[in-house]
Scaffold this active site. Structure first.
Site, PDB file in Angstrom:
ATOM      1  N   SER A   1       0.833  -1.202   0.000  1.00 41.45           N
ATOM      2  CA  SER A   1       0.000   0.000   0.000  1.00 41.45           C
ATOM      3  C   SER A   1       0.867   1.252   0.000  1.00 41.45           C
ATOM      4  O   SER A   1       2.018   1.235   0.433  1.00 41.45           O
ATOM      5  CB  SER A   1      -0.913   0.023   1.227  1.00 41.45           C
ATOM      6  OG  SER A   1      -0.261   0.611   2.347  1.00 41.45           O
ATOM      7  N   ASP A   2       0.319   2.347  -0.480  1.00 46.50           N
ATOM      8  CA  ASP A   2       0.971   3.633  -0.310  1.00 46.50           C
ATOM      9  C   ASP A   2       0.834   4.051   1.157  1.00 46.50           C
ATOM     10  O   ASP A   2       0.139   3.392   1.947  1.00 46.50           O
ATOM     11  CB  ASP A   2       0.338   4.667  -1.246  1.00 46.50           C
ATOM     12  CG  ASP A   2       1.324   5.724  -1.692  1.00 46.50           C
ATOM     13  OD1 ASP A   2       2.265   6.019  -0.931  1.00 46.50           O
ATOM     14  OD2 ASP A   2       1.165   6.268  -2.799  1.00 46.50           O
ATOM     15  N   THR A   3       1.473   5.139   1.537  1.00 39.41           N
ATOM     16  CA  THR A   3       1.518   5.551   2.939  1.00 39.41           C
ATOM     17  C   THR A   3       0.159   6.041   3.435  1.00 39.41           C
ATOM     18  O   THR A   3      -0.338   7.068   2.967  1.00 39.41           O
ATOM     19  CB  THR A   3       2.569   6.661   3.131  1.00 39.41           C
ATOM     20  OG1 THR A   3       3.836   6.159   2.725  1.00 39.41           O
ATOM     21  CG2 THR A   3       2.629   7.106   4.578  1.00 39.41           C
ATOM     22  N   GLY A   4      -0.439   5.300   4.345  1.00 38.27           N
ATOM     23  CA  GLY A   4      -1.593   5.794   5.072  1.00 38.27           C
ATOM     24  C   GLY A   4      -2.981   5.562   4.529  1.00 38.27           C
ATOM     25  O   GLY A   4      -3.884   6.346   4.838  1.00 38.27           O
ATOM     26  N   PRO A   5      -3.267   4.504   3.762  1.00 37.95           N
ATOM     27  CA  PRO A   5      -4.637   4.327   3.275  1.00 37.95           C
ATOM     28  C   PRO A   5      -5.619   3.894   4.357  1.00 37.95           C
ATOM     29  O   PRO A   5      -6.825   4.071   4.200  1.00 37.95           O
ATOM     30  CB  PRO A   5      -4.494   3.231   2.214  1.00 37.95           C
ATOM     31  CG  PRO A   5      -3.324   2.425   2.687  1.00 37.95           C
ATOM     32  CD  PRO A   5      -2.381   3.426   3.298  1.00 37.95           C
TER      33      PRO A   5
END
Length: 676
Positions: free
Chosen positions: A378-382
């Site tokens: 995942s990208d940062t902070g989903p």
């Protein structure tokens, strides 16, 4: 550090390790010997276990190790967040460094109840960065984002070795995998969050400049050289590269792409992936994380999905499949990981939830149709910060939905508590955890980190910034320059031309009046003067900057020069004085009609495009020491008005008549005999 004799080798047919003694790097672990071969006894039980046996396949070893791991160790394996060196400031902190970065541990956590990008309140506090000992020993993490930009190579190498020694001393002896954003590019982007300018490393054009070279062999060469620099300091994974298409000129991350054309970007992504990884992951690879699936460039009016108002990915031109072409190329090249973006797809056949939660796009398309077998990171902070489309779900429900959708790794929070609590409440999700940890372990084994995670501290400074790499970077810079107009073949400039060379770059929102940097240094073949009045020719290098990604707001994004930190009145007054070579640094597809138009075009004897380079490289082209070969990686619009009417997913060359000033693939060379 002690070593056993020999080197590891891989069977090219099966990808499995042969029974050739690999080099073993260890600090606290003891060795066991079997049939004259040496192995690291990482769990200290005095016997050779399957996961310690380098003769077995990564899959066999991973399965054995998975069975030995606690839930806490599995959860720690699935988290990735920042880890900092001593005195290193946190990403996006405005205060910057106050003391030199050292190889000591930074034991401070960074915990906040606000979104680190937008400042908005969060439903729970997030540990964006974790103290070293806590992260490894207590939280059982083994994946960290390393953003340091000011430490020399030998200091980086010493710190990496210290962290690996700590990991080796803990329970199962699982090594650490350091990931980094791009480090070798001359860029104006959102440093820290999306890129890192690092001292000592060879300097190459921005990613969009690599695309402008139109030379996949040179891109592969870059990947191979940068790989060696990264390897020397202990960075074994890249949070890169962007396979997104630059179809929306207003998107603030265009500079990190390879251009607007799907086939061209696909070719570039394949070349750079193979350059960093090689044909197959091994002990000399830097693993890649191709992003942002299924294509982050088609953003509604250019707004980025780090922000709620930018959460929609739109495809009015029906180009979703074309956005996936570079990802198909990355998969074929063997990319180790793929990162979904924060966006949610608007008005498609897929569920309108962010891609990290989107089962149709992850399991059905990415896994099923495209055949991707690697890690979905995942990208940062989903979960906490950008949960677009699932805002009404609880934190636990978000984790379950993301795991079910196929996300294997969660970025941005070093606190394992929320995921541990999720698994206690939803034991049915453990199957997805085991599925994920297996993939993560296989990568560690493929990279050879269990055998030797350590680097040579003495040689790090010799490899990073090696002259061969620096020279190749300079060559790439020259190859990235695009000659767009050459009136009456006035370029290259004649020898001993008197040149007023101004580099015009202003801070967005804090513009100072007057000229930019006036270059007066010596350059063989040209004579620099300090005023336009003394000059035969003005060389004006304009470096516009679109509104920064952080912080940003919901007001319209614009690519015309007066809205991108350029004093148009000043520029027009300057270019009226003498014949001018206009050079634009295209971090975005800027509209330059406020200075280059029907009324002013007779002032300009040449127009060039750059994409992140040093002044010497530009002068090498202007003077004719290098004949320009670059091609435009995207189309530039004639003005801001046509951008506001565009279709966000269409390349500029598909936007129709009246849209383009400079077109994709455009680029001139000098006439024979003009270049030296």
């Amino acid at each position: 550090m002690l070593h056993a004799c020999g080197q590891s080798s891989t069977d090219p047919e099966t990808g499995t390790e042969k029974t050739t003694q690999p080099r073993l790097g260890y600090r606290s672990a003891k060795l066991v010997e079997v049939n004259g071969l040496r192995f690291k006894n990482l769990n200290r039980n005095g016997q050779l276990d399957k996961y310690e046996d380098w003769r077995l396949t990564p899959a066999e070893r991973s399965k054995d190790l998975l069975g030995r791991m606690s839930v806490e160790e599995k959860v720690g394996m699935m988290l990735i967040a920042d880890m900092r060196m001593q005195n290193e400031s946190f990403m996006l902190e405005s205060s910057g460094q106050s003391k030199p970065i050292t190889s000591g541990f930074n034991e401070e956590d960074v915990v906040s109840g606000k979104n680190q990008f937008t400042g908005e309140p969060l439903p729970i506090k997030v540990m964006s960065a974790v103290g070293t000992t806590k992260g490894i020993v207590k939280h059982k993490m083994r994946h960290f984002i390393w953003r340091t930009t000011t430490a020399p190579a030998d200091t980086m190498a010493r710190w990496a070795n210290k962290v690996q020694a700590l990991a080796e001393s803990d329970s199962l002896g699982i090594p650490v995998l350091f990931a980094s954003n791009p480090r070798n590019h001359i860029t104006s982007g959102a440093l820290g969050a999306t890129g890192s300018t690092t001292i000592g490393f060879s300097k190459w054009p921005a990613e969009i400049g690599l695309g402008a070279m139109a030379d996949s062999a040179m891109i592969h060469r870059f990947g191979d050289m940068a790989r060696q620099e990264w390897l020397a300091v202990g960075i074994r994974k890249g949070y890169m590269y962007m396979a997104d298409l630059a179809t929306e000129p207003r998107w603030q991350r265009v500079e990190g792409t390879f251009g607007e054309d799907p086939a061209h970007v696909a070719q570039s992504i394949a070349a750079i992936t193979l350059g960093f990884q090689g044909p197959r992951l091994n002990h000399e690879s830097v693993a890649m994380t191709t992003k942002h699936y299924p294509g982050g460039g088609s953003t509604n009016e250019g707004f980025d999905p780090h922000y709620r108002y930018g959460r929609f990915a739109v495809f009015p031109g029906g180009q979703l499949e074309e956005n996936m072409l570079p990802f198909k190329a990355a998969i074929q090249a063997g990319t180790s990981s793929i990162m979904p973006y924060y966006s949610l797809p608007k008005d498609t056949r897929f569920e309108e939830v962010a891609y990290a939660y989107n089962k149709g796009l992850l399991r059905d398309v990415l896994r099923g149709q495209l055949g991707f077998k690697g890690i979905i990171n995942s990208d940062t902070g989903p979960i906490e910060s950008m949960p677009w489309g699932v805002e009404e779900l609880s934190i636990e429900q978000r984790y379950v939905k993301a795991l079910d959708a196929g996300t294997n790794m969660f970025a941005g929070n070093a606190d394992p508590t929320p995921l541990l609590e999720t698994l206690k409440a939803h034991p049915e999700a453990m199957q997805f955890v085991d599925e994920s940890v297996l993939l993560l372990l296989v990568e560690l084994f493929q990279l050879g980190l269990f055998e030797n995670p350590y680097v040579d501290e003495e040689k790090a400074g010799e490899v990073v910034g090696r002259q061969e790499f620096v020279d190749a970077g300079k060559e790439a810079q020259r190859k990235s320059v695009v000659l767009l107009r050459n009136e009456k073949n006035a370029l290259p400039l004649a020898r001993d031309t008197k040149v007023y060379f101004e580099e015009y770059a202003k801070n967005y929102g804090k513009m100072t009046p007057g000229p930019g940097k006036v270059h007066t240094q010596q350059y063989e073949g040209l004579t620099f003067v300090s005023t336009p009045e003394e000059a035969d020719v003005i060389l004006l290098w304009v470096k516009p900057t679109i509104r920064p990604l952080f912080p940003s707001d919901a007001s319209p994004l614009r690519v015309n020069l007066s809205n991108c930190a350029v004093d148009v009145q000043y520029v027009n007054a300057l270019t009226a004085k003498k014949p001018t070579v206009l050079v634009i640094n295209y971090a975005n597809p800027f509209a330059i009609n406020e200075v280059y138009n029907d009324q002013t075009s007779n002032r300009f004897i040449g127009v060039m495009a750059t994409f992140g380079l040093e002044p010497e490289a530009l002068l090498d082209v202007v003077s004719g020491k290098f004949n320009p070969t670059g091609k435009m990686p995207f189309t530039t619009p004639v003005n801001q008005q046509v951008v506001e009417k565009n279709m966000e997913d269409l390349p500029g060359y598909k936007e129709g008549e009246g849209y383009a000033l400079f077109t994709f693939g455009e680029g001139l060379g000098y006439m024979p005999g003009r270049a030296e």
